[in-house]
Motif scaffolding. Structure first.
Motif, PDB file in Angstrom:
ATOM      1  N   LEU A  54       0.834  -1.207   0.000  1.00  0.00           N
ATOM      2  CA  LEU A  54       0.000   0.000   0.000  1.00  0.00           C
ATOM      3  C   LEU A  54       0.862   1.248   0.000  1.00  0.00           C
ATOM      4  CD1 LEU A  54      -2.972   1.093   0.306  1.00  0.00           C
ATOM      5  CD2 LEU A  54      -2.512   1.177   2.761  1.00  0.00           C
ATOM      6  N   GLN A  57       2.431   2.248  -3.294  1.00  0.00           N
ATOM      7  CA  GLN A  57       1.509   2.872  -4.248  1.00  0.00           C
ATOM      8  C   GLN A  57       1.471   4.390  -4.111  1.00  0.00           C
ATOM      9  OE1 GLN A  57      -2.392   1.122  -3.875  1.00  0.00           O
ATOM     10  NE2 GLN A  57      -1.589  -0.961  -3.856  1.00  0.00           N
ATOM     11  N   ALA A 288      -7.258  -8.372   2.495  1.00  0.00           N
ATOM     12  CA  ALA A 288      -7.495  -7.681   1.226  1.00  0.00           C
ATOM     13  C   ALA A 288      -7.521  -8.608   0.012  1.00  0.00           C
ATOM     14  CB  ALA A 288      -6.482  -6.566   1.038  1.00  0.00           C
ATOM     15  N   ASP A 292     -10.698  -9.690  -3.121  1.00  0.00           N
ATOM     16  CA  ASP A 292     -10.440  -9.273  -4.497  1.00  0.00           C
ATOM     17  C   ASP A 292     -11.028 -10.301  -5.458  1.00  0.00           C
ATOM     18  OD1 ASP A 292      -9.477  -8.526  -6.962  1.00  0.00           O
ATOM     19  OD2 ASP A 292      -7.377  -8.399  -6.352  1.00  0.00           O
ATOM     20  N   ARG A 350      -6.301   4.638   4.976  1.00  0.00           N
ATOM     21  CA  ARG A 350      -6.173   3.780   3.801  1.00  0.00           C
ATOM     22  C   ARG A 350      -5.905   2.329   4.210  1.00  0.00           C
ATOM     23  NH1 ARG A 350      -2.107   8.009   0.728  1.00  0.00           N
ATOM     24  NH2 ARG A 350      -3.683   9.089  -0.553  1.00  0.00           N
ATOM     25  N   THR A 354      -8.805  -0.442   3.222  1.00  0.00           N
ATOM     26  CA  THR A 354      -8.472  -1.416   2.185  1.00  0.00           C
ATOM     27  C   THR A 354      -8.219  -2.809   2.735  1.00  0.00           C
ATOM     28  OG1 THR A 354      -6.105  -0.870   2.334  1.00  0.00           O
ATOM     29  CG2 THR A 354      -7.422   0.357   0.725  1.00  0.00           C
ATOM     30  N   ALA A 356      -5.627  -3.687   4.565  1.00  0.00           N
ATOM     31  CA  ALA A 356      -4.194  -3.987   4.594  1.00  0.00           C
ATOM     32  C   ALA A 356      -3.672  -4.205   6.010  1.00  0.00           C
ATOM     33  CB  ALA A 356      -3.405  -2.866   3.925  1.00  0.00           C
ATOM     34  N   SER A 374     -15.239   1.882   1.715  1.00  0.00           N
ATOM     35  CA  SER A 374     -14.520   0.619   1.778  1.00  0.00           C
ATOM     36  C   SER A 374     -15.338  -0.504   1.151  1.00  0.00           C
ATOM     37  CB  SER A 374     -14.204   0.259   3.232  1.00  0.00           C
ATOM     38  OG  SER A 374     -13.616  -1.023   3.305  1.00  0.00           O
ATOM     39  N   THR A 375     -14.643  -1.421   0.490  1.00  0.00           N
ATOM     40  CA  THR A 375     -15.310  -2.592  -0.077  1.00  0.00           C
ATOM     41  C   THR A 375     -15.524  -3.682   0.968  1.00  0.00           C
ATOM     42  OG1 THR A 375     -13.176  -3.534  -0.737  1.00  0.00           O
ATOM     43  CG2 THR A 375     -14.332  -2.176  -2.365  1.00  0.00           C
TER      44      THR A 375
END
Length: 443
Positions: A54, A57, A288, A292, A350, A354, A356, A374-375
């Motif tokens: 993360l 990125q 995470a 996905d 973050r 996410t 993480a 957030s997902t």
């Protein structure tokens, strides 16, 4: 046990943030300047995991904010520990900022004074951004990062709580309830194990050394809970320790896939992502990839729960990492600016949003607006909030922790292979006691 709601946890965190808000206003006119070290460079050594991925990125964001160029590496955990110890011992480490697993290397780093005491930097208003807000960090995490002599030679990055991952499809197919105790976990996992379909009720770490972090979850459920007593003596061959080993072993022997004796977290994660296991106990930082849909067959079908209870207690084992500055660094200013950026509120949010990892800054949990996007399902955040409430260190704070994990971990491997738990724990404990005693004496 009563369940804590996400809203309750966030209200509590919001209350704790009142004091940091005052600190922010008080320091609003400080002389701090993010561009102070523009044109310089900082070298960073991180453990390869979702948190580091993360950060990679967003390194350009740091470079644009500060004008400091980042040279960074991600190294698998075991190799990373070996590398930084060798480089520190050489007196000429290649990095300015180092990622430390406090549950493994805290005393080693602290005794050698390899990392800079950060307290003077924190106290310097020209070097510390007003929004660092030390009061925004969870007190337990800061205490965990503080050495016995009071030196704060790392700032805590994340707290990795162990949780129970649940494959909802497999559980629903046989109308199995989410287990609340380790006995219930075994019963449910046994019912869901069907080798003919390559379907297993449980997957967990079996590899020597790595297995210790799972085994500790069982021990934390006993009356004993600890691996060393108040006199700093090793107590890993007690009846409670034997019980924990037997519970761990029967799950791994009877309900886990073939070859699980050699699994670390990555093999467990892959197995779970493929939909081949109903339950997995491991750290929150591995969530995470499971959510996905491009990588995971269980994306959108995950359940999250706190680790089951033992006969006496219900605890979530936690493991903490921190960021420190090499005492030998000639670029402490840029290094300190990098650490502050990593730990800013946006990056901590973050991390949480996410999946993480579990951030150490309380404001992340209080940011309702930030978490809306957030997902991750609400169950993820309520599980994390409850795990924080019942958290307890998953390893003892000792110097030779790697040797400890190897020694007791070897006993666990032998038990998984069919050896007697009582005999193996006694042999391993007898072997490690003099090592710990020598370490405690400073040998």
């Amino acid at each position: 046990m009563s369940e804590i709601t996400r809203r309750t946890a966030l209200r509590g965190a919001a209350g704790l943030l009142a004091v940091p808000a005052l600190v922010e206003r008080a320091n609003a006119q400080s002389a701090f300047d993010w561009k102070r070290f523009k044109g310089e460079r900082v070298e960073v050594s991180l453990v390869a995991n979702p948190r580091s991925t993360l950060l990679f990125q967003y390194h350009k964001e740091f470079e644009e904010l500060t004008g400091i160029r980042v040279g960074a590496e991600q190294i698998p955990e075991q190799q990373h520990r070996q590398k930084f110890a060798i480089e520190f011992a050489s007196g000429r480490p290649s990095f300015d900022v180092i990622n430390i697993s406090l549950h493994v290397n805290k005393l080693q780093v602290g005794r050698a004074k390899w990392c800079t005491d950060l307290r003077p930097l924190i106290a310097d208003a020209s070097m510390t951004a007003p929004d660092l807000d030390m009061a925004d960090f969870g007190p337990a995490a800061v205490t965990y990062a503080t050495q016995a002599d009071g030196r704060l030679d790392t700032l805590p990055l994340d707290v990795d709580h162990f949780i129970l991952y649940v494959n909802k499809d497999l559980v629903a197919a046989k109308n199995v309830a989410v287990p609340q105790t380790f006995d219930e976990l075994y019963t449910a996992a046994k019912a869901l194990t069907d080798p003919s379909k390559q379907q297993y009720g449980f997957v967990g770490r079996g590899l020597r050394n790595a297995n210790m972090t799972l085994w500790s979850s069982f021990l934390l459920g006993t009356q004993q809970r600890d691996m060393i007593d108040a006199n700093r003596k090793l107590i890993t061959d007690t009846p409670d320790a034997v019980w924990a080993t037997q519970q761990y072993a029967r799950l791994m022997r009877e309900c886990a896939p073939p070859g699980a004796n050699s699994f670390n977290w990555n093999e467990c994660q892959t197995t779970f992502m493929q939909g081949r296991a109903a339950f997995w106990i491991d750290g929150v930082g591995y969530a995470a990839p499971l959510e996905d849909p491009k990588r995971s067959r269980v994306a959108g079908k995950l359940g999250y729960a706190v680790v089951p209870a033992g006969p006496a207690h219900r605890h979530s084992a936690f493991f903490c990492t921190g960021l420190g500055i090499s005492e030998a660094s000639q670029r402490r200013g840029p290094a300190w600016f990098y650490i502050q950026w990593v730990l800013n509120k946006q990056n901590q949010l973050r991390m949480l949003a996410t999946g993480a990892g579990a951030p150490t800054r309380l404001s992340a949990y209080a940011n309702e607006e930030g978490l809306k996007g957030s997902t991750f399902p609400r169950e993820y955040f309520t599980t994390l909030a409850e795990s924080i409430r019942i958290a307890r260190p998953g390893l003892p704070e000792i110097g030779p922790v790697t040797e400890f994990r190897d020694t007791i971990g070897s006993a666990l491997v032998n038990v998984l292979g069919g050896a007697d738990a009582t005999a193996e724990l006694k042999k391993a404990t007898d072997a490690f006691r003099p090592v710990l005693e020598a370490s405690e004496k400073g040998a």
